[in-house]
Design an enzyme around this catalytic site. Structure first.
Site, PDB file in Angstrom:
ATOM      1  N   PRO A   9       0.841  -1.193   0.047  1.00 50.95           N
ATOM      2  CA  PRO A   9      -0.041  -0.101   0.005  1.00 50.95           C
ATOM      3  C   PRO A   9       0.802   1.136  -0.062  1.00 50.95           C
ATOM      4  CG  PRO A   9      -0.161  -1.274   2.245  1.00 50.95           C
ATOM      5  CD  PRO A   9       0.476  -2.109   1.169  1.00 50.95           C
ATOM      6  N   ASN A  10       0.327   2.104  -0.918  1.00 46.56           N
ATOM      7  CA  ASN A  10       0.881   3.453  -1.109  1.00 46.56           C
ATOM      8  C   ASN A  10       2.190   3.840  -1.810  1.00 46.56           C
ATOM      9  OD1 ASN A  10      -1.173   5.017   0.663  1.00 46.56           O
ATOM     10  ND2 ASN A  10      -0.447   3.829   2.485  1.00 46.56           N
ATOM     11  N   ARG A  17       5.096  11.969  -3.353  1.00 41.13           N
ATOM     12  CA  ARG A  17       4.956  12.553  -1.823  1.00 41.13           C
ATOM     13  C   ARG A  17       6.177  12.146  -1.207  1.00 41.13           C
ATOM     14  NH1 ARG A  17       2.745  15.786   0.527  1.00 41.13           N
ATOM     15  NH2 ARG A  17       1.663  14.633   2.222  1.00 41.13           N
ATOM     16  N   TYR A  22      11.302   8.466   0.972  1.00 41.18           N
ATOM     17  CA  TYR A  22      11.533   7.506  -0.095  1.00 41.18           C
ATOM     18  C   TYR A  22      12.069   7.803  -1.342  1.00 41.18           C
ATOM     19  CZ  TYR A  22       7.930   5.829   3.571  1.00 41.18           C
ATOM     20  OH  TYR A  22       7.362   5.348   4.727  1.00 41.18           O
ATOM     21  N   ASN A  73       8.081  -5.726  -0.868  1.00 41.86           N
ATOM     22  CA  ASN A  73       7.861  -4.714  -0.008  1.00 41.86           C
ATOM     23  C   ASN A  73       6.480  -4.544   0.134  1.00 41.86           C
ATOM     24  OD1 ASN A  73       8.004  -2.566   1.364  1.00 41.86           O
ATOM     25  ND2 ASN A  73       9.038  -1.277   0.014  1.00 41.86           N
ATOM     26  N   ALA A  76       3.299  -1.042   4.790  1.00 41.73           N
ATOM     27  CA  ALA A  76       2.878  -0.977   6.230  1.00 41.73           C
ATOM     28  C   ALA A  76       2.463  -2.416   6.550  1.00 41.73           C
ATOM     29  CB  ALA A  76       1.631   0.181   6.217  1.00 41.73           C
ATOM     30  N   GLU A  97      12.763  -9.581   1.159  1.00 41.01           N
ATOM     31  CA  GLU A  97      12.024  -8.454   1.595  1.00 41.01           C
ATOM     32  C   GLU A  97      12.624  -7.439   1.354  1.00 41.01           C
ATOM     33  OE1 GLU A  97      11.407  -8.794   6.001  1.00 41.01           O
ATOM     34  OE2 GLU A  97      10.689  -6.967   6.207  1.00 41.01           O
ATOM     35  N   HIS A  99      12.587  -2.999   1.697  1.00 41.84           N
ATOM     36  CA  HIS A  99      12.128  -1.644   2.015  1.00 41.84           C
ATOM     37  C   HIS A  99      13.262  -0.530   1.533  1.00 41.84           C
ATOM     38  CE1 HIS A  99       9.421  -3.485   4.685  1.00 41.84           C
ATOM     39  NE2 HIS A  99      10.300  -4.481   5.066  1.00 41.84           N
ATOM     40  N   ARG A 106      13.329   3.831  12.168  1.00 43.38           N
ATOM     41  CA  ARG A 106      12.085   4.536  12.346  1.00 43.38           C
ATOM     42  C   ARG A 106      11.640   4.590  13.780  1.00 43.38           C
ATOM     43  NH1 ARG A 106       9.477   4.610   6.514  1.00 43.38           N
ATOM     44  NH2 ARG A 106       8.307   6.326   7.617  1.00 43.38           N
TER      45      ARG A 106
HETATM   46  O1  CA2 Z   1      10.675   1.756   3.600  1.00 43.80           O
HETATM   47  C1  CA2 Z   1       9.669   1.134   2.910  1.00 43.80           C
HETATM   48  O2  CA2 Z   1       9.929   0.694   1.916  1.00 43.80           O
HETATM   49  C2  CA2 Z   1       8.391   0.878   3.814  1.00 43.80           C
HETATM   50  O3  CA2 Z   1       7.959  -0.374   3.491  1.00 43.80           O
HETATM   51  C3  CA2 Z   1       7.348   1.812   3.250  1.00 43.80           C
HETATM   52  C4  CA2 Z   1       6.213   1.939   4.192  1.00 43.80           C
HETATM   53  C5  CA2 Z   1       6.343   1.764   5.510  1.00 43.80           C
HETATM   54  O4  CA2 Z   1       4.956   1.537   6.085  1.00 43.80           O
HETATM   55  C6  CA2 Z   1       7.343   0.797   5.944  1.00 43.80           C
HETATM   56  O5  CA2 Z   1       7.364   1.134   7.354  1.00 43.80           O
HETATM   57  C7  CA2 Z   1       8.592   0.834   5.228  1.00 43.80           C
HETATM   58  C8  CA2 Z   1       5.197   3.002   3.735  1.00 43.80           C
HETATM   59  C9  CA2 Z   1       5.206   3.025   2.085  1.00 43.80           C
HETATM   60  C10 CA2 Z   1       4.436   4.527   1.974  1.00 43.80           C
HETATM   61  O6  CA2 Z   1       4.857   4.874   0.622  1.00 43.80           O
HETATM   62  C11 CA2 Z   1       4.745   6.297   0.344  1.00 43.80           C
HETATM   63  C12 CA2 Z   1       5.299   6.851  -0.884  1.00 43.80           C
HETATM   64  C13 CA2 Z   1       5.243   7.919  -1.144  1.00 43.80           C
HETATM   65  C14 CA2 Z   1       4.277   8.920  -0.293  1.00 43.80           C
HETATM   66  C15 CA2 Z   1       3.736   8.417   0.861  1.00 43.80           C
HETATM   67  C16 CA2 Z   1       3.722   7.202   1.102  1.00 43.80           C
END
Ligand code: CA2
Length: 146
Positions: A9-10, A17, A22, A73, A76, A97, A99, A106
């Site tokens: 997700p996201n 964003r 990221y 990946n 969340a 896996e 990230h 974090r």
């Molecule tokens: O660091 C990573 O790849 C994570 O898997 C990213 C997740 C986070 O919940 C994990 O703890 C670590 C969040 C992805 C959200 O992606 C976004 C990308 C652009 C803007 C907002 C969110």
């Protein structure tokens, strides 16, 4: 050799964003890098992204008998999903896996990953390059097995 690359997700918002967390690469940019590395190895990649936990479980299940390995990946869902853990266990394909950030650096709620125990490696904090490294890890692992 066939690899499934799953993003949770996201991650479809990458590059749009929160670049400070990221990076500036979009998911399409990362997929292009992975595709290039796969071509070098003669690997066929399939990409899948979803914001829905069930759809991610479905994609993992569908990999059974169709793919040789998984790069995932779960975003969340890393920190919450027993369903994704169970799906990875069920298909028993080698999985890496990945990230973009390093969740261990974090907030405490990001420190636990349900899937790390069933993955052959976890790559954290290397941005999009982590996915490319994951391809190398899986290719080495699968070559050693055959
Ligand atoms: O660091 C990573 O790849 C994570 O898997 C990213 C997740 C986070 O919940 C994990 O703890 C670590 C969040 C992805 C959200 O992606 C976004 C990308 C652009 C803007 C907002 C969110």
């Amino acid at each position: 050799m066939r690899l499934l690359i799953i993003n949770g997700p996201n991650l479809n918002m990458l590059g749009i964003r929160e670049p400070e967390l990221y990076g500036h690469q979009t998911l399409a940019d990362i997929e292009a890098m992975v595709r290039q590395r796969c071509e070098q190895h003669g690997v066929t990649p399939t990409f899948f992204q979803s914001n829905n936990e069930g759809a991610l479980v479905d994609a993992i299940q569908q990999a059974y008998g169709q793919q040789d390995g998984i790069i995932i990946n779960p975003a969340a869902y890393t920190h919450t999903s027993v369903a994704i853990l169970d799906a990875l266990k069920a298909v028993a394909l080698p999985a890496v896996e990945v990230h973009l950030s390093d969740p261990l650096m974090r907030e405490p709620f990001r420190h636990h990953s349900y899937i790390t125990p069933v993955c052959i490696a976890a790559i954290r904090g290397k941005g999009g390059a982590g996915y490319v490294e994951a391809v190398d890890v899986l290719v080495r692992h699968l070559a050693a097995k055959s």
